[in-house]
Design a protein around this motif. Structure first.
Motif, mmCIF file in Angstrom:
data_model
loop_
_atom_site.group_PDB
_atom_site.id
_atom_site.type_symbol
_atom_site.label_atom_id
_atom_site.label_comp_id
_atom_site.label_asym_id
_atom_site.label_seq_id
_atom_site.Cartn_x
_atom_site.Cartn_y
_atom_site.Cartn_z
ATOM 1 N N ALA A 114 43.896 47.250 23.296
ATOM 2 C CA ALA A 114 44.870 46.283 22.754
ATOM 3 C C ALA A 114 44.180 45.007 22.244
ATOM 4 C CB ALA A 114 45.895 45.935 23.827
ATOM 5 N N GLY A 115 42.863 44.971 22.312
ATOM 6 C CA GLY A 115 42.136 43.849 21.711
ATOM 7 C C GLY A 115 41.597 42.819 22.690
ATOM 8 N N PHE A 116 41.784 43.043 23.981
ATOM 9 C CA PHE A 116 41.208 42.118 24.964
ATOM 10 C C PHE A 116 39.709 42.374 25.119
ATOM 11 C CE2 PHE A 116 45.619 41.840 26.217
ATOM 12 C CZ PHE A 116 45.761 40.574 26.758
ATOM 13 N N LYS A 117 38.967 41.303 25.415
ATOM 14 C CA LYS A 117 37.605 41.464 25.950
ATOM 15 C C LYS A 117 37.791 41.589 27.447
ATOM 16 C CE LYS A 117 35.158 40.342 22.139
ATOM 17 N NZ LYS A 117 35.206 39.009 21.546
ATOM 18 N N VAL A 118 37.094 42.530 28.080
ATOM 19 C CA VAL A 118 37.357 42.761 29.507
ATOM 20 C C VAL A 118 36.105 42.551 30.365
ATOM 21 C CG1 VAL A 118 39.422 44.208 29.324
ATOM 22 C CG2 VAL A 118 37.180 45.267 29.118
ATOM 23 N N ILE A 119 36.309 41.855 31.465
ATOM 24 C CA ILE A 119 35.254 41.676 32.468
ATOM 25 C C ILE A 119 35.643 42.569 33.644
ATOM 26 C CG2 ILE A 119 34.101 40.037 34.008
ATOM 27 C CD1 ILE A 119 35.171 37.813 31.989
ATOM 28 N N LEU A 120 34.794 43.563 33.923
ATOM 29 C CA LEU A 120 35.140 44.581 34.912
ATOM 30 C C LEU A 120 34.379 44.329 36.203
ATOM 31 C CD1 LEU A 120 34.573 47.612 32.489
ATOM 32 C CD2 LEU A 120 36.696 46.330 32.857
ATOM 33 N N THR A 121 35.098 44.203 37.308
ATOM 34 C CA THR A 121 34.400 44.021 38.580
ATOM 35 C C THR A 121 34.913 45.020 39.621
ATOM 36 O OG1 THR A 121 35.797 42.453 39.768
ATOM 37 C CG2 THR A 121 34.406 41.529 38.093
ATOM 38 N N ALA A 122 34.007 45.385 40.504
ATOM 39 C CA ALA A 122 34.256 46.271 41.651
ATOM 40 C C ALA A 122 32.896 46.395 42.336
ATOM 41 C CB ALA A 122 34.769 47.638 41.200
ATOM 42 N N ARG A 123 32.828 47.142 43.424
ATOM 43 C CA ARG A 123 31.515 47.302 44.067
ATOM 44 C C ARG A 123 30.700 48.398 43.395
ATOM 45 N NH1 ARG A 123 34.086 48.398 49.741
ATOM 46 N NH2 ARG A 123 35.286 49.595 48.226
ATOM 47 N N SER B 283 30.286 44.624 32.738
ATOM 48 C CA SER B 283 30.467 45.057 34.126
ATOM 49 C C SER B 283 29.668 44.148 35.050
ATOM 50 C CB SER B 283 30.020 46.510 34.283
ATOM 51 O OG SER B 283 28.633 46.596 34.388
ATOM 52 N N VAL B 284 30.325 43.696 36.094
ATOM 53 C CA VAL B 284 29.631 42.889 37.109
ATOM 54 C C VAL B 284 30.085 43.334 38.490
ATOM 55 C CG1 VAL B 284 28.724 40.656 36.352
ATOM 56 C CG2 VAL B 284 31.164 41.046 36.229
ATOM 57 N N SER B 285 29.127 43.763 39.298
ATOM 58 C CA SER B 285 29.535 44.242 40.619
ATOM 59 C C SER B 285 29.872 43.058 41.512
ATOM 60 C CB SER B 285 28.449 45.112 41.246
ATOM 61 O OG SER B 285 27.314 44.350 41.460
ATOM 62 N N ALA B 286 30.923 43.218 42.292
ATOM 63 C CA ALA B 286 31.315 42.169 43.230
ATOM 64 C C ALA B 286 32.164 42.790 44.322
ATOM 65 C CB ALA B 286 32.110 41.085 42.515
ATOM 66 N N ASP B 287 31.991 42.270 45.510
ATOM 67 C CA ASP B 287 32.884 42.620 46.618
ATOM 68 C C ASP B 287 33.875 41.467 46.730
ATOM 69 O OD1 ASP B 287 34.108 42.907 49.113
ATOM 70 O OD2 ASP B 287 32.331 43.830 49.984
ATOM 71 N N VAL B 288 35.150 41.733 46.519
ATOM 72 C CA VAL B 288 36.130 40.636 46.506
ATOM 73 C C VAL B 288 36.253 39.925 47.855
ATOM 74 C CG1 VAL B 288 37.602 41.423 44.597
ATOM 75 C CG2 VAL B 288 38.116 42.153 46.926
ATOM 76 N N SER B 289 35.810 40.601 48.917
ATOM 77 C CA SER B 289 35.897 39.960 50.230
ATOM 78 C C SER B 289 34.686 39.074 50.508
ATOM 79 C CB SER B 289 36.056 41.017 51.328
ATOM 80 O OG SER B 289 34.888 41.786 51.439
ATOM 81 N N ASP B 290 33.771 39.017 49.537
ATOM 82 C CA ASP B 290 32.570 38.193 49.670
ATOM 83 C C ASP B 290 32.632 37.109 48.584
ATOM 84 O OD1 ASP B 290 30.031 37.092 49.409
ATOM 85 O OD2 ASP B 290 28.988 39.024 49.528
ATOM 86 N N TYR B 291 32.991 35.913 49.004
ATOM 87 C CA TYR B 291 33.265 34.821 48.050
ATOM 88 C C TYR B 291 32.101 34.592 47.087
ATOM 89 C CZ TYR B 291 35.037 30.297 46.424
ATOM 90 O OH TYR B 291 35.507 29.274 45.645
#
Ligand code: NJP
Length: 226
Positions: free
Chosen positions: A25-34, A53-61
């Motif tokens: 739909a035309g968005f630039k997307v930043i994808l995060t997950a472990r 893509s950027v790895s991140a654990d959401v429970s780790d600030y």
């Protein structure tokens, strides 16, 4: 100018499908997950000019903070955030449940959401942006003894308060509350339930509403009896 959307829990299920749909739909997307390898696959499919893509654990600030910084560095801004990462359908009930499991789940479903909001709202304020989160039908109904359900009630409660906070600068806040969706969230496939595409439809509807119109909640249930 293309809008920039950050998605947590983009490696699988609802987040992955929504990322694909938003990019189309035309968005630039930043994808995060472990699981970085799954995010990288998706970036390859969507193109590195459109996705990061950027790895991140959401429970780790700290890890989430680094992901947000990397995303904003690449695309220059944030217009929308889909706080979707979530875990754990605790069916054991309160009496038999494992407190360590609860703690891990609450760290993702509750603290992870708060961290995501804390780290992205200053950016959203700059663009009069939009914060969306994945709640649940389990956060709208009662499920006997389910601590998971209670963690999703938190999402809905937080959303009410955040919406008021964001109104001060015309920001929009949306909660998506799906019933059962056929994703790897469950060990067994659920082909007769909602498809992640249905949830992505709801997210895109909220994102594409006119800026004067705030879709506060989408409550989406499977239509088929069983
Ligand atoms: O499940 P799944 P869904 N840090 O397992 C990520 C809610 N929901 O798409 O880190 C960062 O395919 C995980 O990534 P990874 C549900 O509560 C579902 O169905 O690589 N990310 C993956 O991308 C949740 O909030 C149903 O493992 C973490 C994603 O979360 C949302 O929908 C019904 C993480 C989970 O993808 C998406 O779930 C409902 C962490 N610590 C609400 N932990 C349903 N499926 O029926 C997990 O009402 N993730």
């Amino acid at each position: 100018e293309d809008r920039v959307l950050l998605i947590t829990g983009a490696s699988s299920g609802i987040g992955r499908v929504t990322a694909r749909r938003a990019a189309e739909a035309g968005f630039k997307v930043i994808l995060t997950a472990r699981r970085k390898e799954l995010l990288d696959e998706l970036v390859e499919e969507l193109g590195s000019d459109k996705a990061l893509s950027v790895s991140a654990d959401v429970s780790d600030y700290k890890s989430l903070e680094q992901a947000v910084v990397k995303g904003v560095d690449k695309f220059g801004k944030l217009d929308a955030v889909f706080a979707n990462a979530g875990t754990g359908l605790n069916k054991a009930g309160t009496e038999q449940g494992d407190p360590e499991e609860w703690k891990a789940m609450i760290d993702v479903n509750v603290n992870g959401l708060l961290y995501t909001a804390r780290l992205t709202l200053p950016h959203l304020r700059q663009t009069t942006g939009h914060f969306l989160m994945t709640g649940s039908a389990a956060g709208r109904n009662t499920i006997k003894g389910s601590v998971y359900g209670a963690s999703k009630w938190f999402v809905h409660g937080f959303s009410q308060n955040l919406a008021e906070e964001m109104k001060e600068w015309n920001g929009r806040c949306t909660t998506i509350a799906p019933g059962m969706v056929n994703t790897p969230f469950f060990d067994e496939p659920k082909p007769d339930k909602l498809d992640p595409e249905d949830v992505a439809d709801a997210v895109l509807y909220a994102l594409n509403a006119h800026p004067r119109s705030c879709v506060r909640e989408v409550y989406l249930m499977p239509a088929y009896k069983n």
